[in-house]
Motif scaffolding. Sequence first.
Motif, PDB file in Angstrom:
ATOM      1  N   UNK A   3      -1.496   5.127  -3.469  1.00  0.00           N
ATOM      2  CA  UNK A   3      -2.043   5.806  -2.293  1.00  0.00           C
ATOM      3  C   UNK A   3      -0.949   5.862  -1.229  1.00  0.00           C
ATOM      4  N   UNK A   4      -0.852   7.012  -0.566  1.00  0.00           N
ATOM      5  CA  UNK A   4       0.208   7.237   0.410  1.00  0.00           C
ATOM      6  C   UNK A   4      -0.380   7.611   1.763  1.00  0.00           C
ATOM      7  N   UNK A  24       2.917   3.000   1.140  1.00  0.00           N
ATOM      8  CA  UNK A  24       2.294   3.097  -0.178  1.00  0.00           C
ATOM      9  C   UNK A  24       1.485   1.852  -0.489  1.00  0.00           C
ATOM     10  N   UNK A  25       0.431   2.040  -1.249  1.00  0.00           N
ATOM     11  CA  UNK A  25      -0.354   0.927  -1.769  1.00  0.00           C
ATOM     12  C   UNK A  25      -0.770   1.262  -3.188  1.00  0.00           C
ATOM     13  N   UNK A  26      -1.002   0.246  -3.969  1.00  0.00           N
ATOM     14  CA  UNK A  26      -1.413   0.470  -5.342  1.00  0.00           C
ATOM     15  C   UNK A  26      -0.264   0.491  -6.328  1.00  0.00           C
ATOM     16  N   UNK A  27       0.948   0.701  -5.810  1.00  0.00           N
ATOM     17  CA  UNK A  27       2.137   0.678  -6.650  1.00  0.00           C
ATOM     18  C   UNK A  27       3.336   0.490  -5.745  1.00  0.00           C
ATOM     19  N   UNK A  28       4.366  -0.176  -6.245  1.00  0.00           N
ATOM     20  CA  UNK A  28       5.560  -0.356  -5.426  1.00  0.00           C
ATOM     21  C   UNK A  28       6.375   0.933  -5.393  1.00  0.00           C
ATOM     22  N   UNK A  29       6.895   1.257  -4.214  1.00  0.00           N
ATOM     23  CA  UNK A  29       7.659   2.501  -4.077  1.00  0.00           C
ATOM     24  C   UNK A  29       8.946   2.458  -4.873  1.00  0.00           C
ATOM     25  N   UNK A  30       9.418   1.258  -5.190  1.00  0.00           N
ATOM     26  CA  UNK A  30      10.660   1.159  -5.959  1.00  0.00           C
ATOM     27  C   UNK A  30      10.467   1.599  -7.404  1.00  0.00           C
ATOM     28  N   UNK A  77       7.276  -1.653   1.273  1.00  0.00           N
ATOM     29  CA  UNK A  77       6.659  -0.653   0.388  1.00  0.00           C
ATOM     30  C   UNK A  77       6.468   0.674   1.107  1.00  0.00           C
ATOM     31  N   UNK A  78       7.529   1.090   1.774  1.00  0.00           N
ATOM     32  CA  UNK A  78       7.467   2.276   2.631  1.00  0.00           C
ATOM     33  C   UNK A  78       8.719   3.120   2.418  1.00  0.00           C
ATOM     34  N   UNK A  79       8.510   4.420   2.464  1.00  0.00           N
ATOM     35  CA  UNK A  79       9.617   5.377   2.425  1.00  0.00           C
ATOM     36  C   UNK A  79       9.679   6.063   3.790  1.00  0.00           C
ATOM     37  N   UNK A  80      10.893   6.292   4.260  1.00  0.00           N
ATOM     38  CA  UNK A  80      11.090   6.860   5.585  1.00  0.00           C
ATOM     39  C   UNK A  80      11.811   8.203   5.498  1.00  0.00           C
ATOM     40  N   UNK A 113       2.312  15.218 -10.174  1.00  0.00           N
ATOM     41  CA  UNK A 113       2.460  14.246  -9.094  1.00  0.00           C
ATOM     42  C   UNK A 113       1.479  13.097  -9.298  1.00  0.00           C
ATOM     43  N   UNK A 114       1.912  11.895  -8.940  1.00  0.00           N
ATOM     44  CA  UNK A 114       1.020  10.740  -8.952  1.00  0.00           C
ATOM     45  C   UNK A 114       0.112  10.742  -7.732  1.00  0.00           C
ATOM     46  N   UNK A 115       0.640  11.195  -6.615  1.00  0.00           N
ATOM     47  CA  UNK A 115      -0.133  11.155  -5.386  1.00  0.00           C
ATOM     48  C   UNK A 115       0.508  11.997  -4.301  1.00  0.00           C
ATOM     49  N   UNK A 116      -0.329  12.450  -3.358  1.00  0.00           N
ATOM     50  CA  UNK A 116       0.086  13.116  -2.120  1.00  0.00           C
ATOM     51  C   UNK A 116      -0.494  12.327  -0.959  1.00  0.00           C
ATOM     52  N   UNK A 117       0.210  12.343   0.167  1.00  0.00           N
ATOM     53  CA  UNK A 117      -0.380  11.816   1.381  1.00  0.00           C
ATOM     54  C   UNK A 117      -1.183  12.903   2.090  1.00  0.00           C
ATOM     55  N   UNK A 118      -1.761  12.539   3.242  1.00  0.00           N
ATOM     56  CA  UNK A 118      -2.577  13.487   4.006  1.00  0.00           C
ATOM     57  C   UNK A 118      -1.763  14.294   4.998  1.00  0.00           C
ATOM     58  N   UNK A 119      -0.552  13.877   5.269  1.00  0.00           N
ATOM     59  CA  UNK A 119       0.315  14.636   6.149  1.00  0.00           C
ATOM     60  C   UNK A 119       0.341  14.133   7.579  1.00  0.00           C
ATOM     61  N   UNK A 120       1.440  14.434   8.257  1.00  0.00           N
ATOM     62  CA  UNK A 120       1.586  14.108   9.678  1.00  0.00           C
ATOM     63  C   UNK A 120       2.272  15.294  10.352  1.00  0.00           C
ATOM     64  N   UNK A 121       1.740  15.691  11.500  1.00  0.00           N
ATOM     65  CA  UNK A 121       2.221  16.894  12.188  1.00  0.00           C
ATOM     66  C   UNK A 121       3.493  16.584  12.968  1.00  0.00           C
ATOM     67  N   UNK A 122       4.476  17.449  12.786  1.00  0.00           N
ATOM     68  CA  UNK A 122       5.711  17.405  13.572  1.00  0.00           C
ATOM     69  C   UNK A 122       5.829  18.730  14.315  1.00  0.00           C
TER      70      UNK A 122
END
Length: 126
Positions: A3-4, A24-30, A77-80, A113-122
């Motif tokens: 989950x992202x 991320x949760x449920x799996x390590x991002x690495x 467990x985060x990607x930037x 794809x394994x998963x998508x996030x919900x998005x963040x507005x820029x």
Amino acid sequence: QVQLVESGGGLVQAGGSLRLSCAASGRTVSSTAMGWFRQAPGKEREIVAAISRHDGEWWYAAFVKGRFTISRDNAANTVYLQMNSLKPEDTAVYYCGAASSMETLIKIDTSKFDSWGQGTQVTVSS
């Protein structure tokens, strides 16, 4: 399944910077390839940057090279996505995605794809 959740978006003036996070949760991002994507109103979703499963490879779209940097913090467990020198044309909803390979992300083969996030507005103002 991973989950992202994205965060860090906002309103910034042209030339400014933002750092987006994808927790991320449920799996390590690495253990998975991760990517950042964006979609502006009326436009197709496009890939911005990707990082391979073991940090051996990075990929950037031509329109962000030299301005954006994708990175991963395995402990968090985060990607930037560090975004510098922002332009009004960078305005979009930014999403993170996970897949088994960078190729899948770069091709935006969402069926794999394994998963998508919900998005963040820029939003970048001129």
